[in-house]
Design a protein around this motif. Sequence first.
Motif, PDB file in Angstrom:
ATOM      1  N   MET A  38      -0.621  18.562   3.596  1.00 12.04           N
ATOM      2  CA  MET A  38       0.367  17.709   2.969  1.00 12.04           C
ATOM      3  C   MET A  38       0.776  16.632   3.960  1.00 12.04           C
ATOM      4  SD  MET A  38       2.915  18.154   0.297  1.00 12.04           S
ATOM      5  CE  MET A  38       4.307  17.168  -0.081  1.00 12.04           C
ATOM      6  N   ARG A  39       0.783  15.406   3.497  1.00 14.04           N
ATOM      7  CA  ARG A  39       1.208  14.279   4.319  1.00 14.04           C
ATOM      8  C   ARG A  39       2.660  13.936   4.014  1.00 14.04           C
ATOM      9  NH1 ARG A  39      -3.557   9.798   4.298  1.00 14.04           N
ATOM     10  NH2 ARG A  39      -5.232  11.104   5.099  1.00 14.04           N
ATOM     11  N   TYR A  40       3.176  12.969   4.726  1.00 14.04           N
ATOM     12  CA  TYR A  40       4.528  12.480   4.497  1.00 14.04           C
ATOM     13  C   TYR A  40       4.478  11.198   3.674  1.00 14.04           C
ATOM     14  CZ  TYR A  40       5.771  15.718   8.186  1.00 14.04           C
ATOM     15  OH  TYR A  40       5.947  16.851   8.929  1.00 14.04           O
ATOM     16  N   ILE A  41       5.607  10.842   3.061  1.00 13.46           N
ATOM     17  CA  ILE A  41       5.708   9.569   2.369  1.00 13.46           C
ATOM     18  C   ILE A  41       5.664   8.469   3.417  1.00 13.46           C
ATOM     19  CG2 ILE A  41       7.209   8.083   0.978  1.00 13.46           C
ATOM     20  CD1 ILE A  41       8.291  10.635  -0.332  1.00 13.46           C
ATOM     21  N   ASP A  42       4.841   7.461   3.155  1.00 11.04           N
ATOM     22  CA  ASP A  42       4.639   6.391   4.127  1.00 11.04           C
ATOM     23  C   ASP A  42       4.439   5.075   3.374  1.00 11.04           C
ATOM     24  OD1 ASP A  42       3.824   4.673   6.142  1.00 11.04           O
ATOM     25  OD2 ASP A  42       2.129   5.893   6.775  1.00 11.04           O
ATOM     26  N   VAL A  43       5.254   4.070   3.658  1.00 12.18           N
ATOM     27  CA  VAL A  43       5.118   2.791   2.954  1.00 12.18           C
ATOM     28  C   VAL A  43       3.779   2.128   3.241  1.00 12.18           C
ATOM     29  CG1 VAL A  43       7.583   2.318   2.731  1.00 12.18           C
ATOM     30  CG2 VAL A  43       6.368   1.491   4.733  1.00 12.18           C
ATOM     31  N   GLN A  44       3.100   2.530   4.299  1.00 11.04           N
ATOM     32  CA  GLN A  44       1.790   1.955   4.622  1.00 11.04           C
ATOM     33  C   GLN A  44       0.666   2.578   3.800  1.00 11.04           C
ATOM     34  OE1 GLN A  44       1.348  -0.628   6.399  1.00 11.04           O
ATOM     35  NE2 GLN A  44       2.925  -0.709   7.937  1.00 11.04           N
ATOM     36  N   SER A  45       0.803   3.860   3.423  1.00  4.97           N
ATOM     37  CA  SER A  45      -0.336   4.514   2.773  1.00  4.97           C
ATOM     38  C   SER A  45      -0.028   5.194   1.446  1.00  4.97           C
ATOM     39  CB  SER A  45      -0.950   5.546   3.730  1.00  4.97           C
ATOM     40  OG  SER A  45       0.010   6.518   4.082  1.00  4.97           O
ATOM     41  N   SER A  46       1.232   5.397   1.116  1.00  4.53           N
ATOM     42  CA  SER A  46       1.573   6.043  -0.151  1.00  4.53           C
ATOM     43  C   SER A  46       1.456   5.047  -1.301  1.00  4.53           C
ATOM     44  CB  SER A  46       3.008   6.586  -0.113  1.00  4.53           C
ATOM     45  OG  SER A  46       3.115   7.663   0.773  1.00  4.53           O
ATOM     46  N   HIS A  47       1.038   5.550  -2.443  1.00  5.15           N
ATOM     47  CA  HIS A  47       0.991   4.763  -3.679  1.00  5.15           C
ATOM     48  C   HIS A  47       2.239   5.093  -4.485  1.00  5.15           C
ATOM     49  CE1 HIS A  47      -3.122   3.375  -3.034  1.00  5.15           C
ATOM     50  NE2 HIS A  47      -3.339   4.574  -2.514  1.00  5.15           N
ATOM     51  N   GLN A  48       2.334   4.554  -5.675  1.00  5.97           N
ATOM     52  CA  GLN A  48       3.500   4.839  -6.505  1.00  5.97           C
ATOM     53  C   GLN A  48       3.560   6.325  -6.855  1.00  5.97           C
ATOM     54  OE1 GLN A  48       3.722   2.718 -10.209  1.00  5.97           O
ATOM     55  NE2 GLN A  48       5.668   3.620 -10.758  1.00  5.97           N
ATOM     56  N   VAL A  49       2.426   6.900  -7.198  1.00  3.88           N
ATOM     57  CA  VAL A  49       2.362   8.321  -7.547  1.00  3.88           C
ATOM     58  C   VAL A  49       1.606   9.079  -6.464  1.00  3.88           C
ATOM     59  CG1 VAL A  49       2.497   7.890 -10.029  1.00  3.88           C
ATOM     60  CG2 VAL A  49       0.276   7.967  -8.921  1.00  3.88           C
ATOM     61  N   CYS A  50       1.666  10.397  -6.518  1.00  5.15           N
ATOM     62  CA  CYS A  50       0.963  11.229  -5.538  1.00  5.15           C
ATOM     63  C   CYS A  50      -0.545  11.027  -5.643  1.00  5.15           C
ATOM     64  CB  CYS A  50       1.276  12.700  -5.764  1.00  5.15           C
ATOM     65  SG  CYS A  50       2.993  13.115  -5.509  1.00  5.15           S
ATOM     66  N   THR A  51      -1.221  11.107  -4.505  1.00  8.68           N
ATOM     67  CA  THR A  51      -2.679  10.995  -4.485  1.00  8.68           C
ATOM     68  C   THR A  51      -3.254  12.076  -3.581  1.00  8.68           C
ATOM     69  OG1 THR A  51      -2.533   9.361  -2.705  1.00  8.68           O
ATOM     70  CG2 THR A  51      -2.772   8.513  -4.936  1.00  8.68           C
ATOM     71  N   VAL A  52      -4.497  12.388  -3.804  1.00  7.67           N
ATOM     72  CA  VAL A  52      -5.208  13.344  -2.958  1.00  7.67           C
ATOM     73  C   VAL A  52      -6.057  12.547  -1.976  1.00  7.67           C
ATOM     74  CG1 VAL A  52      -6.905  15.208  -2.914  1.00  7.67           C
ATOM     75  CG2 VAL A  52      -5.217  15.096  -4.766  1.00  7.67           C
ATOM     76  N   LYS A  53      -5.942  12.860  -0.701  1.00  7.66           N
ATOM     77  CA  LYS A  53      -6.680  12.151   0.350  1.00  7.66           C
ATOM     78  C   LYS A  53      -7.718  13.089   0.965  1.00  7.66           C
ATOM     79  CE  LYS A  53      -3.882   8.532   0.334  1.00  7.66           C
ATOM     80  NZ  LYS A  53      -4.197   7.153   0.259  1.00  7.66           N
ATOM     81  N   HIS A  54      -8.835  12.518   1.348  1.00  7.32           N
ATOM     82  CA  HIS A  54      -9.874  13.270   2.056  1.00  7.32           C
ATOM     83  C   HIS A  54      -9.662  13.071   3.555  1.00  7.32           C
ATOM     84  CE1 HIS A  54     -12.296  14.186  -1.512  1.00  7.32           C
ATOM     85  NE2 HIS A  54     -11.862  13.017  -1.943  1.00  7.32           N
ATOM     86  N   GLU A  55      -9.485  14.154   4.266  1.00  4.55           N
ATOM     87  CA  GLU A  55      -9.286  14.100   5.709  1.00  4.55           C
ATOM     88  C   GLU A  55     -10.645  14.052   6.412  1.00  4.55           C
ATOM     89  OE1 GLU A  55      -6.379  13.648   6.928  1.00  4.55           O
ATOM     90  OE2 GLU A  55      -5.185  14.153   5.180  1.00  4.55           O
ATOM     91  N   VAL A  56     -10.642  13.661   7.687  1.00  8.38           N
ATOM     92  CA  VAL A  56     -11.898  13.565   8.442  1.00  8.38           C
ATOM     93  C   VAL A  56     -12.566  14.925   8.631  1.00  8.38           C
ATOM     94  CG1 VAL A  56     -11.616  11.405   9.707  1.00  8.38           C
ATOM     95  CG2 VAL A  56     -10.479  13.441  10.526  1.00  8.38           C
ATOM     96  N   ASP A  57     -11.777  16.006   8.606  1.00  9.97           N
ATOM     97  CA  ASP A  57     -12.352  17.344   8.771  1.00  9.97           C
ATOM     98  C   ASP A  57     -12.883  17.913   7.455  1.00  9.97           C
ATOM     99  OD1 ASP A  57     -10.016  17.916   7.439  1.00  9.97           O
ATOM    100  OD2 ASP A  57      -9.186  19.225   8.988  1.00  9.97           O
ATOM    101  N   GLY A  58     -12.871  17.102   6.377  1.00  8.26           N
ATOM    102  CA  GLY A  58     -13.394  17.530   5.089  1.00  8.26           C
ATOM    103  C   GLY A  58     -12.371  18.165   4.175  1.00  8.26           C
TER     104      GLY A  58
END
Length: 79
Positions: free
Chosen positions: A1-21
């Motif tokens: 789980m990530r934190y809310i970030d004005v640089q990377s968060s969208h309006q709604v929740c999203t699933v991100k792929h991390e470098v470790d897969g």
Amino acid sequence: MRYIDVQSSHQVCTVKHEVDGKLSLQPGLNYVRSTKAAMAQQLGGSARAVSPLFTADDLALRVRALTRSDLAQLACIGA
């Protein structure tokens, strides 16, 4: 789980792929208390469209609808 970030968060929740897969959840800006949907959409898209945000003043200039209270709330949660 990530934190809310004005640089990377969208309006709604999203699933991100991390470098470790692994997958992680990026909470959406609509989870910030007192943030209206239209403002969250502006924060999640157009504010970052030109270039990354550098300061709170930069954010305030790009998203004119943000009030001092909104900026304080974003700062309080570390976004």
